[in-house]
Write an enzyme that holds these catalytic residues in place. Structure first.
Site, PDB file in Angstrom:
ATOM      1  N   ALA A 158     -14.969  31.559  -5.749  1.00  0.00           N
ATOM      2  CA  ALA A 158     -13.516  31.412  -5.618  1.00  0.00           C
ATOM      3  C   ALA A 158     -13.033  30.497  -6.732  1.00  0.00           C
ATOM      4  O   ALA A 158     -13.604  29.429  -6.951  1.00  0.00           O
ATOM      5  CB  ALA A 158     -13.165  30.806  -4.265  1.00  0.00           C
ATOM      6  N   LYS A 159     -12.001  30.931  -7.429  1.00  0.00           N
ATOM      7  CA  LYS A 159     -11.407  30.073  -8.468  1.00  0.00           C
ATOM      8  C   LYS A 159     -10.310  29.275  -7.772  1.00  0.00           C
ATOM      9  O   LYS A 159      -9.135  29.659  -7.769  1.00  0.00           O
ATOM     10  CB  LYS A 159     -10.865  30.936  -9.615  1.00  0.00           C
ATOM     11  CG  LYS A 159     -10.528  30.135 -10.870  1.00  0.00           C
ATOM     12  CD  LYS A 159     -10.311  31.075 -12.043  1.00  0.00           C
ATOM     13  CE  LYS A 159      -9.699  30.350 -13.242  1.00  0.00           C
ATOM     14  NZ  LYS A 159     -10.528  29.279 -13.801  1.00  0.00           N
ATOM     15  N   ALA A 160     -10.744  28.205  -7.107  1.00  0.00           N
ATOM     16  CA  ALA A 160      -9.835  27.419  -6.263  1.00  0.00           C
ATOM     17  C   ALA A 160      -9.547  26.076  -6.914  1.00  0.00           C
ATOM     18  O   ALA A 160     -10.425  25.493  -7.553  1.00  0.00           O
ATOM     19  CB  ALA A 160     -10.463  27.211  -4.894  1.00  0.00           C
TER      20      ALA A 160
END
Ligand code: PMP
Length: 308
Positions: free
Chosen positions: A157-159
């Protein structure tokens, strides 16, 4: 980073200074945001967004992992990306879509029915690790900070919250005079840079850490794997030991912001001849050739901003 005139904010195009959020926004306190970094390149047929669909798919994948509802379709956000290029009169740009929890209260878990707010901003942004980095290469070090363990925070996840880890890795490296830090995963194998994936070249074969090595599955990484195989190189996704970096013939890093950056030393140990290696140069040429038209876009990766 220079300022753009207009930002797409929850479905409307607003002037830069009007794109504001409340100080009690959830994302500001708890890192509850997911985002993308995309580039649009100048091409002979006008500006084209590179692998727009795959980036917006990853945005939705990141949101799915965190059960974050995005109240727009992928097509609407793709169009917002194109629109911000046109609205700001840009020929090439870095595009930043972001979905975040705004003013939904400060409970850790957002109330049922809460939806993400979404922005898309586009602005000019030069090579992330410096203009000369693409040719000269950069000096990197192994970070004292590990990447996230698989059972702590998902690295696919590119969080927003993940980037505290990246800040520790790149900040430490820069304080010690390096351009970038490379993190090991919790098993001690090579993972990735603070904002880039990594490739090693040894005896003509490309090796990159697998997705299980706590990496973000980079879209530039996938692009390079595809272009390298197309050019006849063997590419392996397998665990890389730290010392394999010292003994590599070539190393390069890939990322949307950084593009394709040769690594000329690791921990002060020279990599190969200490400058950009021939396979790195070959793959850079194939990559940048996509935008000049020299490399045929067989994969439909270029999404032209306007049809005319
Ligand atoms: N790893 C991390 C931690 C990143 O932030 C990035 C940049 N998005 C990458 C790898 C490279 O990914 P991409 O090629 O999709 O930009």
């Amino acid at each position: 980073m220079s300022q753009a005139d207009f930002i797409w904010f929850n479905g409307k195009t607003v002037p830069w200074q009007d794109a504001q959020v409340h100080v009690l926004s959830h994302a500001l306190h708890y890192g509850s945001s997911v985002f993308e970094g995309i580039r649009a390149y100048h091409t002979p047929k006008g500006p084209a967004v590179f692998r727009l669909k795959e980036h917006i798919q990853r945005l939705f994948d990141s949101a799915k992992i965190y059960r974050m509802p995005i109240p727009y379709s992928a097509e609407q956000i793709e169009q917002a990306c194109r629109d911000t290029i046109v609205d700001n009169g840009l020929d090439s740009a870095y595009i930043r879509p972001l979905a975040f929890y705004g003013h939904v209260g400060l409970g850790l878990n957002v109330p049922q029915g809460s939806q993400a707010e979404v922005i898309v901003a586009s602005f000019p942004w030069n090579a992330y690790l410096g203009e000369e980095s693409t040719q000269q290469g950069v000096d990197v070090c192994i970070s004292s900070w590990n990447r996230l363990a698989a059972n702590t925070m998902p690295t696919a996840a590119k969080a927003g919250g993940n980037y505290l880890s990246s800040q520790l890795i790149s900040g430490e490296a820069k304080r010690h005079g390096y351009a970038e830090g490379i993190a090991l995963d919790v098993n001690g194998q090579i993972s990735e840079g603070a904002g880039e994936n990594l490739f090693v070249v040894k005896n003509g074969v490309l090796i990159t850490p697998p997705v299980t090595a706590a990496i973000l599955p980079g879209i530039t990484r996938d692009t390079i794997i595809t272009l390298a195989r197309e050019a006849g190189y063997e590419v392996k996704e397998e665990a890389i030991a730290r010392e394999a970096l010292y003994l590599a013939d070539e190393i390069f890093m890939t990322g949307t912001a950084a593009e394709i950056v040769p690594v000329r030393s690791v921990d002060g140990i020279q990599v190969g001849a200490g400058n950009r290696g021939p396979i790195t140069a070959d793959l850079q040429a194939a990559f940048f050739g996509l935008f000049s038209g020299v490399t045929e876009d067989k994969w439909g990766w270029l999404d032209y901003v306007s049809d005319d």
